[in-house]
Design a protein around this motif. Structure first.
Motif: not given
Length: 195
Positions: A131-138, A151-165
């Protein structure tokens, strides 16, 4: 224009360039993902202590990638660049979580007779670091959302969601797979080829 002219002309300009780039990315996306899986599997076979472990990791992470890509439906449409990159990035970014859990489980397996109890302790011990590692990544991916380039918003949201998953999969799907495949995983253990 291309459908009217057919093979007799070439179309240039920004629209044609973007269309060609999109088609190329969509054609080559399976190649990117295939190469990422191949190289990740080769690295894990060399660095981990089991022949079957990399494939269990890939199944778990693959399920979370599919879940992440499926939930993009709610955004309506995502960029073709995000679509091309997200699976490979999610695989790379969340692979560590699986490795943390596997090593923790291996340590606890030596201490507990019951493999379910060993997994419960391993999840508890791994969860804090993951969880600690993922928070910094998100947070890093969320920072992309503030780019002026959309593109940044698009990629940012999709990848933040991917890390949470990825974190959710690491503490739900992966432990389940490891417990179900406990005997084959331990029968196929070996010494790490590269310490």
């Amino acid at each position: 224009v291309r459908s009217v002219c057919g093979e007799q002309c070439f179309v240039s300009g920004m629209s044609a360039l973007v269309t060609d780039l999109k088609n190329l990315c969509e054609q080559e996306e399976p190649i990117y993902v295939g190469l990422a899986v191949l190289f990740a599997t080769a690295a894990m076979v060399l660095l981990l202590d089991g022949w079957l472990v990399p494939f269990v990791f890939l199944v778990s992470i693959g399920m979370m990638i599919l879940l992440n890509l499926g939930t993009n439906y709610f955004f309506g449409e995502i960029s073709y660049i995000t679509k091309a990159l997200s699976a490979v990035l999610q695989l790379a970014v969340t692979m560590d979580y699986s490795i943390f859990l596997w090593h923790s489980y291996s340590e606890q397996r030596a201490l507990y007779d019951d493999h379910k109890e060993a997994m419960a302790v391993a999840i508890r011990k791994t969860l804090a670091s993951v969880v600690g590692s993922s928070i910094t990544t998100v947070a890093g991916f969320a920072a992309l959302c503030f780019m002026s380039f959309t593109l940044g918003k698009d990629l940012g949201i999709v990848m933040a969601k991917g890390v949470i998953f990825g974190v959710i999969g690491c503490v739900t799907v992966l432990p389940s797979l490891i417990l179900v495949l406990d005997k084959p995983l331990y029968k196929t253990k070996h010494k790490s080829l590269i310490p």
